[in-house]
Design a protein around this motif. Sequence first.
Motif, PDB file in Angstrom:
ATOM      1  N   GLY A   1      33.473  54.692  28.883  1.00  0.00           N
ATOM      2  CA  GLY A   1      34.339  53.883  28.306  1.00  0.00           C
ATOM      3  C   GLY A   1      34.978  54.516  27.196  1.00  0.00           C
ATOM      4  O   GLY A   1      36.201  54.257  26.778  1.00  0.00           O
ATOM      5  N   PHE A   2      34.310  55.326  26.345  1.00  0.00           N
ATOM      6  CA  PHE A   2      34.993  56.421  25.231  1.00  0.00           C
ATOM      7  C   PHE A   2      36.251  56.922  25.744  1.00  0.00           C
ATOM      8  O   PHE A   2      37.279  56.909  25.360  1.00  0.00           O
ATOM      9  CB  PHE A   2      33.794  56.941  24.334  1.00  0.00           C
ATOM     10  CG  PHE A   2      34.490  57.757  23.412  1.00  0.00           C
ATOM     11  CD1 PHE A   2      34.455  57.206  22.101  1.00  0.00           C
ATOM     12  CD2 PHE A   2      35.008  58.975  23.606  1.00  0.00           C
ATOM     13  CE1 PHE A   2      35.052  57.930  20.819  1.00  0.00           C
ATOM     14  CE2 PHE A   2      35.571  59.558  22.351  1.00  0.00           C
ATOM     15  CZ  PHE A   2      35.753  59.164  21.195  1.00  0.00           C
TER      16      PHE A   2
ATOM     17  N   LEU B   1      47.837  57.065  25.720  1.00  0.00           N
ATOM     18  CA  LEU B   1      48.746  57.324  26.621  1.00  0.00           C
ATOM     19  C   LEU B   1      49.300  55.891  27.471  1.00  0.00           C
ATOM     20  O   LEU B   1      50.166  56.200  28.393  1.00  0.00           O
ATOM     21  CB  LEU B   1      48.430  58.308  27.797  1.00  0.00           C
ATOM     22  CG  LEU B   1      48.111  59.592  27.265  1.00  0.00           C
ATOM     23  CD1 LEU B   1      47.625  60.562  28.405  1.00  0.00           C
ATOM     24  CD2 LEU B   1      49.027  60.091  26.378  1.00  0.00           C
ATOM     25  N   GLY B   2      48.733  54.833  27.354  1.00  0.00           N
ATOM     26  CA  GLY B   2      49.140  53.600  27.769  1.00  0.00           C
ATOM     27  C   GLY B   2      48.532  53.440  29.135  1.00  0.00           C
ATOM     28  O   GLY B   2      49.162  52.441  29.927  1.00  0.00           O
ATOM     29  N   MET B   3      47.597  54.068  29.602  1.00  0.00           N
ATOM     30  CA  MET B   3      47.132  53.698  31.096  1.00  0.00           C
ATOM     31  C   MET B   3      45.920  54.475  31.218  1.00  0.00           C
ATOM     32  O   MET B   3      45.521  55.164  30.467  1.00  0.00           O
ATOM     33  CB  MET B   3      48.142  54.318  32.123  1.00  0.00           C
ATOM     34  CG  MET B   3      48.642  55.791  32.052  1.00  0.00           C
ATOM     35  SD  MET B   3      49.956  56.354  33.137  1.00  0.00           S
ATOM     36  CE  MET B   3      51.054  55.871  32.154  1.00  0.00           C
ATOM     37  N   ALA B   4      45.201  53.888  32.463  1.00  0.00           N
ATOM     38  CA  ALA B   4      44.007  54.908  32.934  1.00  0.00           C
ATOM     39  C   ALA B   4      42.599  54.301  32.604  1.00  0.00           C
ATOM     40  O   ALA B   4      41.544  54.582  33.027  1.00  0.00           O
ATOM     41  CB  ALA B   4      44.097  56.290  32.609  1.00  0.00           C
ATOM     42  N   TYR B   5      42.474  53.199  31.712  1.00  0.00           N
ATOM     43  CA  TYR B   5      41.207  52.775  31.331  1.00  0.00           C
ATOM     44  C   TYR B   5      40.695  52.214  32.724  1.00  0.00           C
ATOM     45  O   TYR B   5      39.434  52.439  32.908  1.00  0.00           O
ATOM     46  CB  TYR B   5      41.131  51.545  30.391  1.00  0.00           C
ATOM     47  CG  TYR B   5      39.796  51.198  29.865  1.00  0.00           C
ATOM     48  CD1 TYR B   5      39.047  51.617  29.089  1.00  0.00           C
ATOM     49  CD2 TYR B   5      39.353  49.987  30.573  1.00  0.00           C
ATOM     50  CE1 TYR B   5      38.066  51.204  28.701  1.00  0.00           C
ATOM     51  CE2 TYR B   5      38.082  49.615  30.418  1.00  0.00           C
ATOM     52  CZ  TYR B   5      37.442  50.044  29.431  1.00  0.00           C
ATOM     53  OH  TYR B   5      36.145  49.418  28.951  1.00  0.00           O
TER      54      TYR B   5
ATOM     55  N   THR C   1      37.717  45.890  24.564  1.00  0.00           N
ATOM     56  CA  THR C   1      38.343  47.061  24.277  1.00  0.00           C
ATOM     57  C   THR C   1      39.952  46.945  24.066  1.00  0.00           C
ATOM     58  O   THR C   1      40.677  47.476  23.324  1.00  0.00           O
ATOM     59  CB  THR C   1      38.284  48.092  25.373  1.00  0.00           C
ATOM     60  OG1 THR C   1      38.808  47.644  26.515  1.00  0.00           O
ATOM     61  CG2 THR C   1      36.834  48.346  25.522  1.00  0.00           C
ATOM     62  N   GLY C   2      40.421  46.223  24.727  1.00  0.00           N
ATOM     63  CA  GLY C   2      41.798  45.741  24.631  1.00  0.00           C
ATOM     64  C   GLY C   2      42.184  45.033  23.363  1.00  0.00           C
ATOM     65  O   GLY C   2      43.356  45.457  22.752  1.00  0.00           O
TER      66      GLY C   2
ATOM     67  N   ILE D   1      32.191  48.415  26.962  1.00  0.00           N
ATOM     68  CA  ILE D   1      32.640  47.829  25.910  1.00  0.00           C
ATOM     69  C   ILE D   1      32.482  48.700  24.630  1.00  0.00           C
ATOM     70  O   ILE D   1      33.490  48.831  23.849  1.00  0.00           O
ATOM     71  CB  ILE D   1      32.025  46.387  25.506  1.00  0.00           C
ATOM     72  CG1 ILE D   1      32.571  45.496  26.691  1.00  0.00           C
ATOM     73  CG2 ILE D   1      32.464  45.948  24.340  1.00  0.00           C
ATOM     74  CD1 ILE D   1      31.765  44.178  27.090  1.00  0.00           C
ATOM     75  N   VAL D   2      31.328  48.829  24.235  1.00  0.00           N
ATOM     76  CA  VAL D   2      30.876  50.012  23.128  1.00  0.00           C
ATOM     77  C   VAL D   2      31.970  51.292  22.966  1.00  0.00           C
ATOM     78  O   VAL D   2      32.380  51.477  22.076  1.00  0.00           O
ATOM     79  CB  VAL D   2      29.548  50.042  22.876  1.00  0.00           C
ATOM     80  CG1 VAL D   2      29.138  51.043  21.904  1.00  0.00           C
ATOM     81  CG2 VAL D   2      28.852  48.871  22.787  1.00  0.00           C
ATOM     82  N   GLY D   3      31.524  51.762  24.190  1.00  0.00           N
ATOM     83  CA  GLY D   3      32.568  53.159  24.046  1.00  0.00           C
ATOM     84  C   GLY D   3      33.992  52.935  23.781  1.00  0.00           C
ATOM     85  O   GLY D   3      34.736  53.551  23.248  1.00  0.00           O
ATOM     86  N   GLY D   4      34.401  51.964  24.480  1.00  0.00           N
ATOM     87  CA  GLY D   4      35.952  51.620  24.408  1.00  0.00           C
ATOM     88  C   GLY D   4      36.486  51.162  23.020  1.00  0.00           C
ATOM     89  O   GLY D   4      37.440  51.557  22.429  1.00  0.00           O
TER      90      GLY D   4
END
Length: 255
Positions: free
Chosen positions: A12-13, A22-26, A55-56, A213-216
């Motif tokens: 997640g991190f 970069l606006g993408m890839a999660y 995360t969002g 969630i936590v990592g993000g």
Amino acid sequence: MDPDFWLFLAVGFAAQLVDGALGMAYGVISTSVLLSFGVTPANASASVHAAKVFTGAASGLSHILYRNVDWKLLALLAGGGVVGGVGGTYVLTSVPGEAVKPYVVAWLFLMGLIILYRAWRQARPKVFSWKSPFPLGLVGGFFDAIGGGGWGPVVTSSLMGAGADPRKAIGTTNTAEVFVAAATAGAFLVSLLTGHWETEGLDGLLWSLAGLIVGGVIAAPLAGWMTKVLPTRALTWIVGLLVVSLAAWQAWMLF
């Protein structure tokens, strides 16, 4: 504590650091890892969208603080994305999502080449004049729900391919994503409660979801700062290479 928590915290991190900067890839990164663990596509998409609500929100707040958001564009993209995400959820819980993936891959590859061309020509960002951001959000939301990720690659790459300022494209797309993720996660829940979608194994993903969630959330502030300080041309090159790489990887997995 379940070992999956720490593994998915790291996933997640890393995914949010890339996505927020970069606006993408999660979604693509997180979904790919879940699928590699044998999670079904629908379960993976539902879990990732639930995580992206949190995360969002953290990522969007970071981009707002760093002034990376175009508010008018945000409203139109989010509106289209919500409709597309709900529609994509219904399709994913009804028919295999693999049928539409080749079209997504082809679009991503084309957008990546356009972005790289603009970086090579050193084209300056211009005032964005996309006449239909609502349909763009609609398409991005639909593909995002179908593939468990795709909002950023479709929307960010399309905006930048049309000449938008990379910082505004990335920041606005990331901030709009929280509305899309919330609507998509809600649609999965409604499908489950109404019996339209019958699934097993979601309860076993709780530690993985918590880790994502936590990592993000930890990575989101750093990612917003990176978008703010990276040079425009470097940012354009990085996004273009990432889009082409993601498209090539997806094509390899498909064919």
